[in-house]
Design a protein around this motif. Structure first.
Motif, short mmCIF file in Angstrom:
data_model
loop_
_atom_site.label_atom_id
_atom_site.label_comp_id
_atom_site.label_asym_id
_atom_site.label_seq_id
_atom_site.Cartn_x
_atom_site.Cartn_y
_atom_site.Cartn_z
N GLY A 142 8.40 -167.00 62.35
CA GLY A 142 7.01 -167.41 62.38
C GLY A 142 6.06 -166.42 63.03
N ALA A 143 4.86 -166.89 63.29
CA ALA A 143 3.79 -166.06 63.86
C ALA A 143 3.11 -166.80 65.00
N GLY A 181 9.87 -159.17 67.79
CA GLY A 181 9.84 -158.67 66.42
C GLY A 181 11.22 -158.67 65.78
N ARG A 182 12.25 -158.48 66.59
CA ARG A 182 13.62 -158.45 66.07
C ARG A 182 14.04 -159.79 65.48
N TYR A 183 13.31 -160.85 65.87
CA TYR A 183 13.60 -162.18 65.33
C TYR A 183 12.68 -162.53 64.15
N GLY A 184 11.89 -161.56 63.73
CA GLY A 184 10.95 -161.80 62.63
C GLY A 184 9.69 -162.51 63.06
N ILE A 185 9.45 -162.57 64.39
CA ILE A 185 8.26 -163.24 64.91
C ILE A 185 7.15 -162.21 65.11
N ARG A 186 5.98 -162.46 64.52
CA ARG A 186 4.81 -161.59 64.70
C ARG A 186 3.88 -162.23 65.71
N THR A 187 3.25 -161.43 66.56
CA THR A 187 2.28 -161.95 67.51
C THR A 187 1.01 -161.10 67.46
N ASN A 188 -0.14 -161.76 67.45
CA ASN A 188 -1.45 -161.09 67.41
C ASN A 188 -2.47 -161.92 68.18
N SER A 189 -3.57 -161.29 68.55
CA SER A 189 -4.67 -161.97 69.23
C SER A 189 -5.94 -161.88 68.39
N ILE A 190 -6.78 -162.89 68.53
CA ILE A 190 -8.13 -162.87 67.96
C ILE A 190 -9.13 -162.95 69.10
N VAL A 191 -10.11 -162.06 69.08
CA VAL A 191 -11.21 -162.09 70.06
C VAL A 191 -12.46 -162.63 69.37
N PRO A 192 -12.81 -163.89 69.61
CA PRO A 192 -14.04 -164.42 69.02
C PRO A 192 -15.27 -163.84 69.72
N GLY A 193 -16.33 -163.66 68.96
CA GLY A 193 -17.61 -163.34 69.55
C GLY A 193 -18.33 -164.62 69.90
N ILE A 243 1.63 -156.81 60.22
CA ILE A 243 0.71 -156.67 61.35
C ILE A 243 1.27 -157.46 62.52
N SER A 244 1.54 -156.76 63.62
CA SER A 244 2.02 -157.41 64.85
C SER A 244 1.61 -156.56 66.03
N GLY A 245 1.27 -157.22 67.13
CA GLY A 245 0.81 -156.50 68.32
C GLY A 245 -0.64 -156.08 68.24
N CYS A 246 -1.42 -156.75 67.38
CA CYS A 246 -2.81 -156.35 67.10
C CYS A 246 -3.81 -157.28 67.77
#
Length: 275
Positions: A142-143, A181-193, A243-246
Motif C-alpha cells: 500500500g501507500a 520500500g522493500r515491502y512495496g509500501i510507498r510514502t509521500n507527503s502533501i503540503v497544502p497551501g 513515486i516515493s519519498g516525495c
C-alpha cells in the motif's frame, strides 16, 4: 466533483482507504475524493458525532464506511480501529495521516505542554498510525500519504510547535520510504497551501485580510479541499507507482514569496484577540 470527470469512478474499487482525523476539513475532503472513485473508507477521530456526520457524507458518495473513535496519540486505540476497519472493509491499501493540531502563539508564551500536544498529535500520531497499519500495508503493498505544511521547510511566526512537528513528519516519511520500500509500501507527503473554509484558516488568518492574501498567491486564488484530495488520489494511484519519498507542494505557488505576509497578518490577529 472534478476528480470523477478525469479519472474512472471505479479506480479505487475494492480498495480500502483509511484517513486519520477524517471527520472534517481537508481530511474529509481527501476521504470524499477517494469515496467518489469507489474506495471503501475508514476514518477515525475523537468525536463520534462528527464521525457520524462525515460517514453520512461519504456514504452519499457510494462508499462503505467504517468510522471509529480513536485518538492518534493512543497507539492501542489505533490498533483497535485498524482491526475494526479490516474486519469491515478489508486490509488498508492507502493510509492518509491527517490528524493535526494548530494555534497561533508566540514561542515565549508557548507552554511545554502546548508544544508537546502538537508534537504528539501531528508527529507521534503519524508514526502511531503508520506503525499500527504496517502489517496491512505490507500485505497490500500500500501507500501512506502524510498531510504536512509549509511550516516544515520555512519558518512562520508563532508556529514553532507546528514547524517542528511537520518537519518531523516529512523526515518520518522519507525514512519510511527508505525502509519500507522493500515491502512495496510507498510514502509521500502533501503540503497544502491556504485552503478556503477550513478551521486552519480561521485560526491562522484574519478574514478581513483575505483579499490581500489571495493577491500574494501566484495563482490568485485560495485552494480547496478538493485540490488536496485530488493530489492524494494521484499519489495513491497507479499513475504514481514509482513515486516515493516525495513532498508534493499544492499551494498555488504561495510558498515562493515567503512567509512575511502571513507573519504580519498573524501578529495582527493575535493582537486583536489580546485586545
Amino acid at each position: 466533483m472534478l476528480v470523477t470527470r478525469y479519472l474512472a469512478n471505479d479506480l479505487f474499487a475494492g480498495k480500502t482507504v483509511f484517513v486519520t482525523g477524517g471527520s472534517s476539513g481537508i481530511n474529509l475532503g481527501v476521504a470524499k475524493n477517494f469515496a467518489a472513485l469507489g474506495a471503501s473508507v475508514g476514518i477515525c477521530g475523537r468525536t463520534q458525532e462528527k464521525l457520524d456526520s462525515a460517514a453520512t457524507e461519504l456514504r452519499a458518495l457510494g462508499a462503505t464506511v467504517c468510522a471509529v473513535v480513536a485518538d492518534v496519540r493512543d497507539f492501542g486505540a489505533l490498533e483497535v480501529a485498524f482491526a475494526k476497519s479490516r474486519a469491515e472493509l478489508g486490509p488498508v491499501d492507502v493510509l492518509v495521516c491527517g490528524a493535526a493540531g494548530n494555534f497561533l502563539v508566540p514561542a515565549e508564551k508557548l507552554s511545554p505542554n502546548g508544544f508537546k500536544t502538537v508534537i504528539d498529535i501531528d508527529l507521534l500520531g503519524a508514526f502511531n498510525a503508520s506503525r499500527a497499519a504496517f502489517e496491512q500495508l505490507k500485505e497490500t503493498h500500500g501507500a501512506i500519504i502524510y498531510i504536512s505544511a509549509g511550516m516544515a521547510y520555512m519558518p512562520y511566526a508563532f508556529q514553532v510547535h507546528v514547524g517542528a512537528a511537520k518537519a518531523g513528519i516529512d523526515m518520518l516519511m522519507r525514512n519510511l520510504a527508505l525502509e519500507w520500500g522493500r515491502y512495496g509500501i510507498r510514502t509521500n507527503s502533501i503540503v497544502p497551501g491556504p485552503i478556503e473554509g477550513t478551521e486552519g484558516m480561521k485560526r491562522l488568518w484574519s478574514p478581513e485580510r483575505q483579499e490581500e492574501f489571495i493577491d500574494a498567491i501566484p495563482l490568485r486564488r485560495m485552494g480547496t479541499v478538493d485540490d488536496i484530495g485530488q493530489s492524494a488520489v494521484f499519489l495513491a494511484s497507479p499513475l504514481a507507482s514509482y513515486i516515493s519519498g516525495c513532498v508534493l507542494v499544492c499551494d498555488g505557488g504561495q510558498n515562493l514569496s515567503g512567509s512575511a505576509l502571513f507573519n504580519i497578518g498573524a501578529e495582527q490577529m493575535l493582537r486583536a484577540h489580546e485586545g
